[in-house]
Design a protein around this motif. Structure first.
Motif, mmCIF file in Angstrom:
data_model
loop_
_atom_site.group_PDB
_atom_site.id
_atom_site.type_symbol
_atom_site.label_atom_id
_atom_site.label_comp_id
_atom_site.label_asym_id
_atom_site.label_seq_id
_atom_site.Cartn_x
_atom_site.Cartn_y
_atom_site.Cartn_z
ATOM 1 N N GLY A 28 11.991 -1.800 8.517
ATOM 2 C CA GLY A 28 12.198 -0.362 8.690
ATOM 3 C C GLY A 28 13.291 0.138 7.747
ATOM 4 O O GLY A 28 13.144 1.164 7.080
ATOM 5 N N PHE A 29 14.375 -0.614 7.678
ATOM 6 C CA PHE A 29 15.485 -0.261 6.796
ATOM 7 C C PHE A 29 15.021 -0.266 5.346
ATOM 8 O O PHE A 29 15.319 0.645 4.567
ATOM 9 C CB PHE A 29 16.630 -1.253 7.001
ATOM 10 N N ALA A 30 14.263 -1.294 4.977
ATOM 11 C CA ALA A 30 13.781 -1.402 3.606
ATOM 12 C C ALA A 30 12.937 -0.177 3.242
ATOM 13 O O ALA A 30 13.121 0.437 2.186
ATOM 14 C CB ALA A 30 12.969 -2.686 3.435
ATOM 15 N N ARG A 31 12.041 0.181 4.141
ATOM 16 C CA ARG A 31 11.180 1.341 3.862
ATOM 17 C C ARG A 31 11.992 2.618 3.732
ATOM 18 O O ARG A 31 11.726 3.472 2.889
ATOM 19 C CB ARG A 31 10.175 1.537 5.010
ATOM 20 N N GLN A 32 13.017 2.752 4.596
ATOM 21 C CA GLN A 32 13.767 4.003 4.646
ATOM 22 C C GLN A 32 14.726 4.142 3.470
ATOM 23 O O GLN A 32 14.913 5.231 2.939
ATOM 24 C CB GLN A 32 14.546 4.054 5.967
ATOM 25 N N ARG A 44 13.787 -0.477 -4.354
ATOM 26 C CA ARG A 44 12.889 -1.561 -4.711
ATOM 27 C C ARG A 44 13.072 -2.701 -3.721
ATOM 28 O O ARG A 44 14.163 -2.892 -3.182
ATOM 29 C CB ARG A 44 13.209 -2.092 -6.117
ATOM 30 N N VAL A 45 12.003 -3.436 -3.494
ATOM 31 C CA VAL A 45 12.080 -4.636 -2.664
ATOM 32 C C VAL A 45 11.799 -5.839 -3.558
ATOM 33 O O VAL A 45 10.858 -5.820 -4.348
ATOM 34 C CB VAL A 45 11.053 -4.586 -1.512
ATOM 35 N N VAL A 46 12.666 -6.833 -3.451
ATOM 36 C CA VAL A 46 12.503 -8.047 -4.241
ATOM 37 C C VAL A 46 12.092 -9.163 -3.300
ATOM 38 O O VAL A 46 12.748 -9.393 -2.285
ATOM 39 C CB VAL A 46 13.829 -8.420 -4.946
ATOM 40 N N PHE A 47 11.004 -9.847 -3.604
ATOM 41 C CA PHE A 47 10.575 -10.968 -2.778
ATOM 42 C C PHE A 47 10.850 -12.270 -3.508
ATOM 43 O O PHE A 47 10.446 -12.447 -4.655
ATOM 44 C CB PHE A 47 9.081 -10.860 -2.438
ATOM 45 N N MET A 48 11.571 -13.151 -2.847
ATOM 46 C CA MET A 48 11.911 -14.444 -3.464
ATOM 47 C C MET A 48 11.237 -15.579 -2.713
ATOM 48 O O MET A 48 11.092 -15.538 -1.494
ATOM 49 C CB MET A 48 13.423 -14.684 -3.429
ATOM 50 N N ASP A 49 10.865 -16.608 -3.439
ATOM 51 C CA ASP A 49 10.403 -17.846 -2.815
ATOM 52 C C ASP A 49 10.725 -18.999 -3.755
ATOM 53 O O ASP A 49 10.626 -18.850 -4.983
ATOM 54 C CB ASP A 49 8.899 -17.780 -2.540
ATOM 55 N N SER A 50 11.137 -20.118 -3.209
ATOM 56 C CA SER A 50 11.476 -21.314 -3.994
ATOM 57 C C SER A 50 12.387 -20.983 -5.169
ATOM 58 O O SER A 50 12.166 -21.449 -6.277
ATOM 59 C CB SER A 50 10.215 -21.991 -4.532
ATOM 60 N N LYS A 79 8.211 -1.011 -5.271
ATOM 61 C CA LYS A 79 8.727 0.016 -4.372
ATOM 62 C C LYS A 79 8.303 -0.349 -2.956
ATOM 63 O O LYS A 79 7.278 -1.023 -2.765
ATOM 64 C CB LYS A 79 8.149 1.379 -4.760
ATOM 65 N N PRO A 80 9.070 0.098 -1.923
ATOM 66 C CA PRO A 80 8.795 -0.368 -0.562
ATOM 67 C C PRO A 80 7.353 -0.130 -0.101
ATOM 68 O O PRO A 80 6.720 -1.055 0.413
ATOM 69 C CB PRO A 80 9.774 0.425 0.299
ATOM 70 N N GLU A 81 6.810 1.100 -0.288
ATOM 71 C CA GLU A 81 5.472 1.364 0.262
ATOM 72 C C GLU A 81 4.418 0.421 -0.302
ATOM 73 O O GLU A 81 3.766 -0.288 0.456
ATOM 74 C CB GLU A 81 5.052 2.826 0.048
ATOM 75 N N PHE A 127 4.946 -3.264 0.904
ATOM 76 C CA PHE A 127 4.532 -3.635 2.256
ATOM 77 C C PHE A 127 3.039 -3.397 2.486
ATOM 78 O O PHE A 127 2.384 -4.151 3.191
ATOM 79 C CB PHE A 127 5.344 -2.858 3.301
ATOM 80 N N ASP A 128 2.521 -2.307 1.872
ATOM 81 C CA ASP A 128 1.136 -1.945 2.177
ATOM 82 C C ASP A 128 0.137 -2.722 1.323
ATOM 83 O O ASP A 128 -0.942 -3.074 1.789
ATOM 84 C CB ASP A 128 0.951 -0.435 1.987
ATOM 85 N N HIS A 129 0.526 -2.972 0.060
ATOM 86 C CA HIS A 129 -0.413 -3.689 -0.808
ATOM 87 C C HIS A 129 0.291 -4.795 -1.568
ATOM 88 O O HIS A 129 0.423 -4.732 -2.806
ATOM 89 C CB HIS A 129 -1.048 -2.714 -1.817
#
Ligand SMILES: Nc1ncnc2c1ncn2[C@@H]1O[C@H](COP(=O)(O)OP(=O)(O)O)[C@@H](O)[C@H]1O
Ligand SMILES: [Mg+2]
Lengths: 246, 378
Positions: free
Chosen positions: A202-206, A210-216, A224-226, A229-231
C-alpha cells in the motif's frame, strides 16, 4: 528522473567471503525521488542500502551521494554519512538516553551545536513525528511504533538529503504499522529523497516513484508502482508478488 | 460444554486484588510453617542461627573484656571467667593498625589525607549533587598528587616519610583505591583493544591479559619487588610501594578487561551502527553509546573484582609492606598482649573492618545499578 542523480550506484559488486551478495547493481536516484526496494529474504536489500552509507564495504563499483564519491575503500565516509540518514528495522535507539538525548547526541557531537540549539531543533523534529510529549521518556517506555518514529526524528536531526529505511515496519505489531507509515508519507510529501526497503505494498503504491525488485543479489525489475504490481514482467517478480499478495 | 458462539453482554469492572493474610503471624504461617518441609527448614535455620549468633554475641560482647593495660586483663585466671574478646588489645594497638610505623609526630598528614579523600569522595557518590566533572577531576587527578605529597613529604618543608614506614589501614586503602581506580581505564583500554580489528593491537591485548591473569598476584608482587630492580639500570629506582601499586593495577586491569569485554559483547551491533550512521566517529560511538551501556551491564562483575582486590591487598605482606593484616600479625608478636583470645579478637576486629568496607561497596553498587538502570524499568 532528474539528470543529476543524488544517489548514483554503478557496477556495484560485493562479496561476503566467497558469497557474491550484490551483483552488478546499477541504480540512479533523483533528488526527491522515492524508491521502494522489495524482494525475497536474503536477496541483498539490506546490504545494498547499507552500502550507501558505508555501513558495509564493497569490492567493486562506485557509489556517489550528492556528488561525493564513496570508493571501495570507503574514503569520505564521514562526508557521506552527513548526507544520509538511516532508519533500522530494530529501531536501534540508545536505551540509556532519553528520547531527547537520542535526538541531540549527533547534532551536539558531530555538528557541534550548543545543547540549547540542539534541543530546540530536536523538539521540532519530535513534533513533526507527533511525539513531543515523550521527549523525557526512555526508549524502553515507548511502544514500538513510537520508538520507530523517534528513530526517524533522530535521523532527521542531522538534516540528511537522503533517507534510507530498512524494513521500518517489520518489527512492529500490526496496529502500529500505520503511524510509522503515515510519518513516512508526510516525509515523502515534504520532498525527501527516500530509499525504502519494505513489503508494505500500500505504501509503495501511494508513495513510490519506482519499485525495485531484487533477487539473488541482483536487480531483476524496476518499474512504476502500478505497472509493477499489476503487470509484473519477470517470472521471479510474478512468483514473489504471488507469494506476498495472497 | 460451552457454546460455539459467545458474545459478552457485560464488561467486568476492575477490582482490588485480594488481600493476603496480613500481620506477622500470618507471615509466619503462610511462609514459614505452611508445609512439613518448610517447618523442618524453618526449624533447621532457627537452630543454625542459635548456634552461630549466640556464641558470636557472647564472645564479642557478653564475655568480652573492655578495660586493661596489658595481657593480664584478658587472662581467664585474673578475670575469673573464660574470656571473650580482649578489646584493650585493640585499643592499645589501634594507632598501629591505622598508621603502621608512620612517625607519630607526622600522623596529622595521614589524617588530613583521609579527611580530604572523604570530603572529595562523598559528594561524588551522591548523584543529586552538582558539578560532578569538577569533583571527579579533583578526586581522580588532583587528590592523588596532593595525597602523595602530603604522605611522602619532601616538598614545602614536610619531612620525608619513606613508604616502608607506611602501614596498616593507610597501606590497605592506598593499595586498594589506587588498584580500583587505575584498573578501570586499563581494563577499558584492554577490553576495547581485544576487540580491535587491527591484529597487532588485538594480539598484544590478548597476550597482556592472558599473561596477567595467568600468574598469581603473589608472584606479581614478588617480581615487582625483588626482580624488577635487577632489570632496571643501576641508578634508576622506583619506590617499593609504587612498584606494588603498578603491579596491582595491571593485575586488576587484566581482570576488569575480561569483565568489561563481556559487557561490550552484550551490546547489539545495531547500537554502534546507528551511531555510525549518525556520523559519530568510532571514539565517540564507543564513549557515548557503547561503553555507557556495557559498563552498566557489568557493574556486578566489576564490584566483584573490586571486592576481591580489596581483600587481596593483604598479600602485600609477603613483600614486607605492612597493611592492616600485616600490622595485626605484628601486634600478635607482642608478648605484652599474648593471651588466649588475642588472636581471635584481632581477626574479629579486622574481619569486621573488611566486611564493613566490602559490604558498603556492595550496597552502594546496588544503589548505582538501580539508578543507572532506571531506563530498563519500562
Ligand atoms: N555480515 C555478513 N556476513 C556474511 N553473510 C552475510 C552478512 N550479512 C548478510 N549476509 C548474507 O547476505 C545475504 C543478503 O543479506 P541481506 O542483505 O540482509 O538480505 P535481505 O535484507 O534482502 O533479507 C544473505 O544471504 C545473508 O545471509
Ligand atoms: Mg534485510
Amino acid at each position: 528522473m532528474s539528470v543529476n542523480p543524488i544517489v548514483g550506484i554503478a557496477g556495484l559488486n560485493k562479496w561476503f567471503g566467497e558469497f557474491h551478495v550484490l551483483r552488478d547493481i546499477d541504480l540512479a536516484v533523483g533528488t526527491g525521488e522515492r524508491i521502494v526496494i522489495c524482494g525475497p529474504s536474503g536477496s541483498g536489500k539490506s546490504t545494498l542500502i547499507r552500502c550507501i552509507n558505508a555501513l558495509e564495504e564493497f569490492q567493486e563499483g562506485r557509489i556517489t551521494v550528492d556528488g561525493i564519491e564513496l570508493g571501495p575503500n570507503l574514503q569520505r565516509v564521514d562526508d557521506i554519512r552527513r548526507e544520509v540518514g538511516m532508519v533500522f528495522q530494530s529501531f536501534n535507539l540508545f536505551p540509556h538516553l532519553t528520547v531527547l538525548e537520542n535526538c541531540t547526541l549527533a547534532p551536539i557531537f558531530v555538528r557541534h551545536m550548543s545543547k540549547k540549539d540542539a534541543e530546540a531543533a530536536a523538539m521540532q523534529y519530535l513534533e513533526r513525528v507527533r511525539i513531543p510529549d515523550k521527549a523525557r521518556s526512555y526508549p524502553g517506555q515507548l511502544s514500538g511504533g513510537q520508538q520507530q518514529r523517534v528513530a526517524i526524528a533522530r535521523a532527521l536531526t542531522m538534516n540528511p538529503k537522503v533517507m534510507l529505511f530498512d524494513e521500518p515496519t517489520s518489527a512492529l505489531d500490526p496496529e502500529m504499522v500505520k503511524e510509522v507509515l503515515d510519518t513516512m508519507v508526510d516525509l515523502a510529501g515534504e520532498g525527501m529523497t527516500m530509499l525504502v526497503v519494505t513489503h508494505e505494498m500500500g505504501f509503495a503504491r501511494q508513495v513510490a516513484n519506482r519499485v525495485v525488485f531484487m533477487d539473488s543479489g541482483q536487480i531483476i525489475e524496476v518499474n512504476k508502482p502500478e505497472p509493477f504490481f499489476d503487470h509484473p514482467q519477470h517470472e521471479r517478480t510474478k512468483l514473489f508478488l504471488g507469494q506476498i499478495l495472497r | 460444554m460451552s457454546k460455539a458462539v459467545y458474545v459478552a453482554t457485560t464488561m467486568v469492572a476492575p477490582r482490588r486484588a485480594p488481600v493476603r493474610m496480613p500481620g506477622a503471624w500470618g507471615f509466619v504461617r503462610t511462609r514459614l510453617l505452611n508445609s512439613p518441609t518448610n517447618i523442618l527448614l524453618t526449624f533447621a535455620c532457627a537452630l543454625l542461627l542459635w548456634f552461630t549468633v549466640i556464641p558470636t554475641v557472647k564472645f564479642l560482647l557478653v564475655d568480652a573484656v573492655w578495660q586493661g593495660s596489658d595481657r593480664n586483663a584478658c587472662l581467664p585466671e585474673t578475670v575469673g571467667w573464660p574470656v571473650g574478646a580482649c578489646w584493650p588489645f585493640i585499643q592499645a594497638k589501634f594507632s598501629q593498625f591505622i598508621y603502621g610505623f608512620y612517625p607519630e609526630a607526622e600522623r596529622w598528614r595521614v589524617d588530613t589525607t583521609f579527611l580530604l579523600g572523604a570530603l572529595l569522595l562523598a559528594p561524588l557518590l551522591v548523584p543529586q549533587l552538582p558539578a560532578k566533572a569538577a569533583n571527579a577531576a579533583l578526586f581522580f587527578i588532583a587528590f592523588p598528587v596532593v595525597a602523595f605529597v602530603l604522605l611522602h613529604g619532601g616538598y614545602g618543608g614536610l619531612t620525608v616519610v619513606p613508604t616502608r614506614l607506611w602501614g596498616g589501614m593507610l597501606v590497605t586503602l592506598v593499595v586498594a583505591i589506587t588498584g580500583i581506580v587505575a584498573s578501570m581505564p586499563i581494563g577499558i583500554a584492554l577490553a576495547l583493544g581485544r576487540r580491535s580489528s587491527i591484529p597487532l593491537i588485538r594480539f598484544s591485548c590478548i597476550a597482556f591479559i592472558e599473561f596477567w591473569r595467568g600468574v598469581p598476584l603473589i608472584t606479581v608482587l614478588f617480581f615487582a619487588t625483588y626482580m624488577l630492580p635487577l632489570f632496571l639500570p643501576g641508578n634508576f629506582t622506583v619506590d617499593g610501594l609504587v612498584r606494588v601499586l603498578i603491579g596491582v593495577a595491571l593485575f586488576a586491569g587484566a581482570y576488569n578487561a575480561e569483565v568489561i569485554r563481556g559487557g561490550l559483547q552484550a551490546i547489539p551491533r545495531g547500537q554502534a551502527e546507528a551511531a555510525s550512521a549518525l556520523g559519530l566517529s568510532w571514539w565517540r560511538t564507543t564513549r557515548l553509546v557503547v561503553l555507557p551501556q556495557a559498563l552498566r551491564h557489568v557493574i556486578p562483575g566489576l564490584v566483584n573484582s573490586f571486592i576481591a582486590l580489596l581483600k587481596d591487598t593483604s598479600l602485600v605482606s609477603i613483600v614486607a609492606l605492612f597493611d592492616l593484616l600485616g600490622q595485626l600479625r605484628a601486634a600478635f608478636a607482642d608478648p605484652a598482649w599474648s593471651s588466649p583470645s588475642t588472636l581471635f579478637t584481632g581477626f574479629a576486629f579486622t574481619g569486621i573492618i573488611y566486611f564493613v568496607l566490602c559490604f558498603g561497596m556492595s550496597r552502594y553498587s546496588l544503589f548505582v545499578e538501580r539508578r543507572l538502570n532506571a531506563h530498563r524499568r519500562s
